[in-house]
Write an enzyme that holds these catalytic residues in place. Structure first.
Site, mmCIF file in Angstrom:
data_model
loop_
_atom_site.group_PDB
_atom_site.id
_atom_site.type_symbol
_atom_site.label_atom_id
_atom_site.label_comp_id
_atom_site.label_asym_id
_atom_site.label_seq_id
_atom_site.Cartn_x
_atom_site.Cartn_y
_atom_site.Cartn_z
ATOM 1 N N ASP A 1 53.866 34.361 101.132
ATOM 2 C CA ASP A 1 52.883 34.325 100.328
ATOM 3 C C ASP A 1 53.127 35.143 99.018
ATOM 4 O O ASP A 1 53.354 36.377 99.133
ATOM 5 C CB ASP A 1 51.511 34.892 100.718
ATOM 6 C CG ASP A 1 50.413 34.589 99.976
ATOM 7 O OD1 ASP A 1 50.563 34.483 98.693
ATOM 8 O OD2 ASP A 1 49.314 34.841 100.310
ATOM 9 N N TYR B 1 43.812 28.305 85.411
ATOM 10 C CA TYR B 1 45.201 27.911 85.570
ATOM 11 C C TYR B 1 45.969 27.881 84.173
ATOM 12 O O TYR B 1 47.260 28.068 84.074
ATOM 13 C CB TYR B 1 45.301 26.190 85.965
ATOM 14 C CG TYR B 1 46.413 25.466 86.315
ATOM 15 C CD1 TYR B 1 47.068 25.489 87.581
ATOM 16 C CD2 TYR B 1 46.735 24.703 85.421
ATOM 17 C CE1 TYR B 1 48.320 25.178 87.852
ATOM 18 C CE2 TYR B 1 48.232 24.174 85.678
ATOM 19 C CZ TYR B 1 48.792 24.203 87.014
ATOM 20 O OH TYR B 1 49.879 23.682 87.333
ATOM 21 N N ARG C 1 56.974 21.081 99.952
ATOM 22 C CA ARG C 1 56.404 19.723 99.891
ATOM 23 C C ARG C 1 56.444 19.723 98.207
ATOM 24 O O ARG C 1 56.692 20.518 97.521
ATOM 25 C CB ARG C 1 54.870 19.668 100.286
ATOM 26 C CG ARG C 1 53.697 20.246 99.305
ATOM 27 C CD ARG C 1 52.323 20.055 99.983
ATOM 28 N NE ARG C 1 51.368 20.373 99.059
ATOM 29 C CZ ARG C 1 50.038 20.413 99.058
ATOM 30 N NH1 ARG C 1 49.886 20.180 100.361
ATOM 31 N NH2 ARG C 1 49.235 20.754 97.872
ATOM 32 N N GLY D 1 57.283 27.521 97.206
ATOM 33 C CA GLY D 1 56.183 26.471 97.588
ATOM 34 C C GLY D 1 57.389 25.086 97.725
ATOM 35 O O GLY D 1 56.950 24.098 97.198
HETATM 36 N N1 LIG Z 1 51.781 18.207 89.921
HETATM 37 C C1 LIG Z 1 51.626 18.519 88.479
HETATM 38 O O1 LIG Z 1 51.122 17.516 87.927
HETATM 39 C C2 LIG Z 1 52.031 19.570 87.975
HETATM 40 C C3 LIG Z 1 51.976 19.709 86.573
HETATM 41 C C4 LIG Z 1 52.339 20.860 85.863
HETATM 42 C C5 LIG Z 1 52.954 22.099 86.615
HETATM 43 N N2 LIG Z 1 52.982 22.008 88.009
HETATM 44 C C6 LIG Z 1 53.326 22.994 88.938
HETATM 45 O O2 LIG Z 1 54.460 22.954 89.838
HETATM 46 C C7 LIG Z 1 54.362 23.349 90.780
HETATM 47 C C8 LIG Z 1 54.324 22.488 92.009
HETATM 48 O O3 LIG Z 1 53.344 21.666 91.980
HETATM 49 P P1 LIG Z 1 53.107 20.601 93.072
HETATM 50 O O4 LIG Z 1 52.403 19.490 92.423
HETATM 51 O O5 LIG Z 1 54.121 20.343 93.839
HETATM 52 O O6 LIG Z 1 51.902 21.245 93.865
HETATM 53 P P2 LIG Z 1 51.630 21.106 95.478
HETATM 54 O O7 LIG Z 1 50.448 21.636 95.887
HETATM 55 O O8 LIG Z 1 51.895 19.557 95.833
HETATM 56 O O9 LIG Z 1 52.815 22.091 96.257
HETATM 57 C C9 LIG Z 1 52.862 23.358 96.029
HETATM 58 C C10 LIG Z 1 53.442 24.284 97.310
HETATM 59 O O10 LIG Z 1 53.292 25.624 96.903
HETATM 60 C C11 LIG Z 1 52.722 26.046 98.321
HETATM 61 N N3 LIG Z 1 52.147 27.705 97.900
HETATM 62 C C12 LIG Z 1 50.837 27.511 97.346
HETATM 63 N N4 LIG Z 1 50.467 28.699 97.133
HETATM 64 C C13 LIG Z 1 51.561 29.548 97.760
HETATM 65 C C14 LIG Z 1 51.785 30.955 97.899
HETATM 66 N N5 LIG Z 1 50.765 31.975 97.677
HETATM 67 N N6 LIG Z 1 53.039 31.596 98.208
HETATM 68 C C15 LIG Z 1 53.902 30.472 98.702
HETATM 69 N N7 LIG Z 1 53.969 29.135 98.492
HETATM 70 C C16 LIG Z 1 52.634 28.645 98.130
HETATM 71 C C17 LIG Z 1 52.302 25.128 98.967
HETATM 72 O O11 LIG Z 1 51.709 25.367 100.193
HETATM 73 C C18 LIG Z 1 52.580 23.865 98.518
HETATM 74 O O12 LIG Z 1 53.932 23.688 99.685
HETATM 75 C C19 LIG Z 1 53.147 24.368 90.627
HETATM 76 O O13 LIG Z 1 53.418 25.484 90.084
HETATM 77 C C20 LIG Z 1 52.155 23.587 89.826
HETATM 78 O O14 LIG Z 1 51.368 24.315 89.140
HETATM 79 C C21 LIG Z 1 52.562 20.733 88.534
#
Ligand SMILES: NC(=O)c1ccc[n+]([C@@H]2O[C@H](COP(=O)([O-])OP(=O)(O)OC[C@H]3O[C@@H](n4cnc5c(N)ncnc54)[C@H](O)[C@@H]3O)[C@@H](O)[C@H]2O)c1
Length: 253
Positions: free
Chosen positions: A63, A155, A16, A13
């Protein structure tokens, strides 16, 4: 001073949000990067940006919920850089809704990316790490996995699962020189949280003791520490990066 010179680092991931922030940070510390994501265009533009900064980087369309993709991802890192030093299991999705309205597909989708995806990539990576007798794995959990959260039974379960997985992996792999830790972010401003309605988002940020939303760099700094030799005596740890936390049950990622 954290130094990742010549370490290979896979960020799932990574095209971005938090993942891209992590890639930028690890690259700035000398790591050679593998960016894994779903969309070829966003992978390419991220890799171009990283190379423009003078970092070594390749992109792999992947994926993480598919075992064969995860195996190909890890093999690509080994092929390109000759070793697999750091794996950051960052790819994650939300499909928020109250349990009474949740469809089985929404449950399955979140578990298969967030939890099974973490298993798939870790399982493939340790094949090389065990031979090397070294490696650092950092998993992305969440405050929702620690506290639970309304509208996020799928989640929260996936991210709680990541905590258990991290702790069990740490115990199994410690004797082989492989460390496994997790980060539990609070509210971080990314496209994932931009999807939350503005009034709820504002309420969440107000409830954070440090009175600001987190940014991807906040998580990237913690990942850099946990993937480097600066944390060589730390394994099985869940590091909260959340501005002091906020009350459960009012939304979050
Ligand atoms: N943003 C928050 O507040 C927050 C808080 C706690 C945890 N997180 C965790 O941090 C991580 C990143 O979050 P984010 O906010 O940057 O999310 P985001 O949605 O901005 O980015 C997630 C990235 O993962 C990629 N992705 C999704 N499914 C995928 C798959 N099956 N295989 C490969 N890539 C895949 C997407 O294309 C995207 O580029 C996640 O695990 C999220 O659960 C985020």
């Amino acid at each position: 001073m954290i130094n990742l010179k010549d370490k290979s680092a896979i960020v799932t991931g990574g095209a971005r949000g938090i993942g891209k922030g992590i890639a930028l940070k690890l690259g700035s510390l000398g790591a050679n990067l593998v960016i894994a994501d779903l969309n070829e265009d966003s992978i390419n533009s991220c890799v171009t940006e990283l190379k423009g900064l003078g970092y070594k980087a390749i992109g792999v369309k992947c994926d993480v919920s598919k075992e064969e993709d995860a195996v190909n991802l890890i093999d690509s890192c080994q092929k390109e850089y000759g070793k697999v030093d750091i794996l950051v299991n960052n790819a994650g999705i939300t499909k928020d809704t109250l349990l009474m309205r949740m469809k089985k597909e929404q449950w399955d989708a979140v578990i298969s990316v967030n939890l099974t995806g973490t298993f798939n990539c870790t399982h493939a990576a340790i094949k090389y790490m065990l031979k090397q007798r070294s490696g650092a794995i950092v998993n992305l959990s969440s405050i929702s996995g620690e506290n639970g959260n309304i509208g996020q039974t799928n989640y929260s379960a996936s991210k709680a699962g990541v905590i258990g997985f991290t702790k069990a992996c740490a115990l199994e792999l410690a004797s082989r020189g492989i460390r496994v830790n997790a980060i539990a972010p609070g509210f971080i401003a990314t496209e994932m949280t931009a999807a939350i309605p503005e009034n709820i988002r504002n309420g969440m940020v107000n409830a954070i003791p440090l009175k600001r939303a987190g940014v991807p760099e906040d998580i990237a700094n913690a990942v850099a520490f946990l993937s480097s030799d600066s944390s060589s005596f730390i394994t099985g740890h869940i590091l909260d990066v959340n501005g002091g936390g906020f009350l459960p049950g009012i939304g979050g990622a």
